[in-house]
Scaffold this active site. Structure first.
Site, PDB file in Angstrom:
ATOM      1  N   ASP A  93       0.860  -1.195   0.000  1.00 14.83           N
ATOM      2  CA  ASP A  93       0.000   0.000   0.000  1.00 14.83           C
ATOM      3  C   ASP A  93       0.889   1.235   0.000  1.00 14.83           C
ATOM      4  O   ASP A  93       2.065   1.176   0.366  1.00 14.83           O
ATOM      5  CB  ASP A  93      -0.911   0.025   1.240  1.00 14.83           C
ATOM      6  CG  ASP A  93      -1.855   1.235   1.215  1.00 14.83           C
ATOM      7  OD1 ASP A  93      -2.399   1.561   0.145  1.00 14.83           O
ATOM      8  OD2 ASP A  93      -2.035   1.877   2.265  1.00 14.83           O
ATOM      9  N   SER A  94       0.293   2.357  -0.389  1.00 17.59           N
ATOM     10  CA  SER A  94       1.026   3.616  -0.342  1.00 17.59           C
ATOM     11  C   SER A  94       1.411   3.984   1.092  1.00 17.59           C
ATOM     12  O   SER A  94       2.348   4.746   1.314  1.00 17.59           O
ATOM     13  CB  SER A  94       0.164   4.732  -0.923  1.00 17.59           C
ATOM     14  OG  SER A  94      -1.021   4.848  -0.159  1.00 17.59           O
ATOM     15  N   CYS A 100     -11.234   2.798  -0.506  1.00 17.76           N
ATOM     16  CA  CYS A 100      -9.855   3.165  -0.149  1.00 17.76           C
ATOM     17  C   CYS A 100      -9.527   2.395   1.123  1.00 17.76           C
ATOM     18  O   CYS A 100     -10.331   2.390   2.069  1.00 17.76           O
ATOM     19  CB  CYS A 100      -9.731   4.665   0.101  1.00 17.76           C
ATOM     20  SG  CYS A 100      -8.115   5.140   0.771  1.00 17.76           S
ATOM     21  N   THR A 101      -8.368   1.757   1.140  1.00 16.60           N
ATOM     22  CA  THR A 101      -8.066   0.859   2.260  1.00 16.60           C
ATOM     23  C   THR A 101      -7.791   1.603   3.569  1.00 16.60           C
ATOM     24  O   THR A 101      -7.723   0.992   4.624  1.00 16.60           O
ATOM     25  CB  THR A 101      -6.873  -0.054   1.898  1.00 16.60           C
ATOM     26  OG1 THR A 101      -5.757   0.761   1.502  1.00 16.60           O
ATOM     27  CG2 THR A 101      -7.236  -0.985   0.767  1.00 16.60           C
ATOM     28  N   HIS A 102      -7.632   2.909   3.504  1.00 17.39           N
ATOM     29  CA  HIS A 102      -7.484   3.697   4.737  1.00 17.39           C
ATOM     30  C   HIS A 102      -8.834   3.900   5.452  1.00 17.39           C
ATOM     31  O   HIS A 102      -8.858   4.169   6.649  1.00 17.39           O
ATOM     32  CB  HIS A 102      -6.930   5.088   4.424  1.00 17.39           C
ATOM     33  CG  HIS A 102      -5.469   5.133   4.142  1.00 17.39           C
ATOM     34  ND1 HIS A 102      -4.904   4.570   3.032  1.00 17.39           N
ATOM     35  CD2 HIS A 102      -4.449   5.712   4.835  1.00 17.39           C
ATOM     36  CE1 HIS A 102      -3.598   4.808   3.051  1.00 17.39           C
ATOM     37  NE2 HIS A 102      -3.301   5.492   4.128  1.00 17.39           N
ATOM     38  N   GLU A 130      -3.433   9.073   8.048  1.00 19.33           N
ATOM     39  CA  GLU A 130      -1.962   9.025   8.085  1.00 19.33           C
ATOM     40  C   GLU A 130      -1.405   9.885   9.218  1.00 19.33           C
ATOM     41  O   GLU A 130      -0.325   9.637   9.715  1.00 19.33           O
ATOM     42  CB  GLU A 130      -1.379   9.491   6.739  1.00 19.33           C
ATOM     43  CG  GLU A 130      -1.614   8.525   5.585  1.00 19.33           C
ATOM     44  CD  GLU A 130      -0.710   7.285   5.612  1.00 19.33           C
ATOM     45  OE1 GLU A 130       0.471   7.419   5.966  1.00 19.33           O
ATOM     46  OE2 GLU A 130      -1.214   6.199   5.289  1.00 19.33           O
ATOM     47  N   CYS A 149      -4.280  -1.439  -2.193  1.00 16.81           N
ATOM     48  CA  CYS A 149      -4.424  -0.003  -2.389  1.00 16.81           C
ATOM     49  C   CYS A 149      -5.299   0.175  -3.628  1.00 16.81           C
ATOM     50  O   CYS A 149      -4.954  -0.331  -4.704  1.00 16.81           O
ATOM     51  CB  CYS A 149      -3.037   0.603  -2.615  1.00 16.81           C
ATOM     52  SG  CYS A 149      -3.059   2.342  -3.078  1.00 16.81           S
ATOM     53  N   ASN A 150      -6.414   0.846  -3.458  1.00 16.56           N
ATOM     54  CA  ASN A 150      -7.328   1.036  -4.599  1.00 16.56           C
ATOM     55  C   ASN A 150      -6.708   1.922  -5.666  1.00 16.56           C
ATOM     56  O   ASN A 150      -6.909   1.711  -6.854  1.00 16.56           O
ATOM     57  CB  ASN A 150      -8.638   1.659  -4.124  1.00 16.56           C
ATOM     58  CG  ASN A 150      -9.442   0.695  -3.295  1.00 16.56           C
ATOM     59  OD1 ASN A 150     -10.297   0.010  -3.807  1.00 16.56           O
ATOM     60  ND2 ASN A 150      -9.159   0.614  -2.007  1.00 16.56           N
ATOM     61  N   THR A 151      -5.970   2.934  -5.215  1.00 17.76           N
ATOM     62  CA  THR A 151      -5.381   3.872  -6.169  1.00 17.76           C
ATOM     63  C   THR A 151      -4.389   3.141  -7.066  1.00 17.76           C
ATOM     64  O   THR A 151      -4.400   3.308  -8.294  1.00 17.76           O
ATOM     65  CB  THR A 151      -4.698   5.022  -5.405  1.00 17.76           C
ATOM     66  OG1 THR A 151      -5.620   5.525  -4.428  1.00 17.76           O
ATOM     67  CG2 THR A 151      -4.302   6.147  -6.330  1.00 17.76           C
TER      68      THR A 151
HETATM   69  N1  DGL Z   1      -4.997   3.365   0.650  1.00 21.83           N
HETATM   70  C1  DGL Z   1      -4.962   3.754  -0.709  1.00 21.83           C
HETATM   71  C2  DGL Z   1      -6.201   3.341  -1.459  1.00 21.83           C
HETATM   72  O1  DGL Z   1      -6.795   2.341  -1.127  1.00 21.83           O
HETATM   73  C3  DGL Z   1      -4.620   5.149  -1.081  1.00 21.83           C
HETATM   74  C4  DGL Z   1      -4.264   6.179  -0.174  1.00 21.83           C
HETATM   75  C5  DGL Z   1      -3.418   7.217  -0.849  1.00 21.83           C
HETATM   76  O2  DGL Z   1      -2.228   6.986  -0.896  1.00 21.83           O
HETATM   77  O3  DGL Z   1      -3.960   8.220  -1.318  1.00 21.83           O
HETATM   78  O4  DGL Z   1      -6.581   4.005  -2.394  1.00 21.83           O
END
Ligand code: DGL
Length: 280
Positions: A16-17, A198-200, A164, A79-81
């Protein structure tokens, strides 16, 4: 094939990012505790959500190559992005040259598969990063499986920074949580199911549920991704054989180790050791 890549079995890579992929990793480890894992967070360069396609692709490919070098045969883009902006290019253009037997999987398809059974109104909403919304990956994937479903999306650029920076539960978070939910529901009042794309975002779940009107189902991805991985390994014994089993998890970050340990504690209920690595 790169000579530096070992053909010995290895752990499953989860990328993930930043910290968000830890929500996916913990569900995967609940469902598949016997395997070994390497988690890699590109915390030094997060967030990815506001970055261009080219940059997200470049960073994601660096991470995938690193996880392959560390022995992984299978990498999950948690990570979806990255799944929206880099997965297809890596699968089609890069994997054949790196090693055609390695695999990279994303989180969008497994999430989308469940949605047809959940929505009654056939109107669903997506809350995600600007990059994921702009990519149109969710409507495209949903319409492949369920052409009758109406999909609306809302970008939530402030949500990843809240997570974050450990502000997920602070009073300041409420304004932005409510704002994006209201914006989404204004676009389509018939929405009865909202995907957290988004995984966050599962870290914001208590506040998201608080501001989501009653009767709207909120779908977090972790359990769907975990079940889908389990199914994938069952259907692909040749890959299953290349994944080691010891129940261990190694954590890697591109940021300082102590910062990762402090912030990751919001996501994990265990003591961890972390290794700092460089992707550039
Ligand atoms: N957690 C990531 C996602 O699922 C992206 C968060 C990010 O880096 O913007 O998209």
């Amino acid at each position: 094939m790169k000579p530096s890549i070992s053909q010995k079995p290895g752990p499953i890579g989860v990328f993930d990012s930043g910290y968000g992929g830890l929500t996916i990793l913990s569900k995967i480890r609940e469902v598949l505790p016997e395997y070994d894992y390497i988690y890699l967070g590109d915390n030094a360069r997060t967030p990815y959500g506001t970055r261009s396609f080219d940059i997200v692709y470049e960073f994601t490919l660096q991470a995938v190559n690193k996880l392959f070098e560390m022995g992984c045969h299978l990498v999950i883009l948690a990570c979806n992005t990255a799944s929206a902006k880099a997965l297809r290019s890596i699968q089609i253009n890069d994997l054949p040259g790196i090693d055609p037997n390695r695999r990279v999987l994303g989180v969008i398809r497994p999430t989308v598969e469940c949605i047809g059974d959940i929505t009654q109104s056939r109107h669903i909403g997506i809350l995600a990063t600007a990059g994921t919304i702009k990519s149109e990956s969710y409507p495209l994937e949903i319409h492949k499986l369920y052409p009758d479903i109406t999909v609306s999306g809302e970008a939530c650029p402030m949500w990843v920074p809240l997570v974050e920076n450990n502000e997920a539960n602070s009073p300041g978070a409420d304004y932005f949580i409510q704002k994006y939910i209201d914006n989404l529901l204004d676009k389509d009042p018939q929405i009865d199911t909202v995907i957290l794309g988004c995984t966050h975002y599962p870290l914001l779940l208590p506040k998201i549920k608080h501001y989501m009107p009653q009767g709207i189902q909120v779908v977090a991805q972790g359990e769907y991704v975990a079940e889908s991985l389990k199914d994938y390994l069952r259907r692909h014994p040749e890959m299953d054989e290349k994944c080691t089993r010891g129940g261990n998890c190694t954590f890697c970050t591109t940021e300082a180790e102590d910062k990762f340990i402090e912030s990751a504690s919001a996501f994990l209920n265990e003591e961890i050791t972390v290794q700092r690595i460089s992707l550039e």
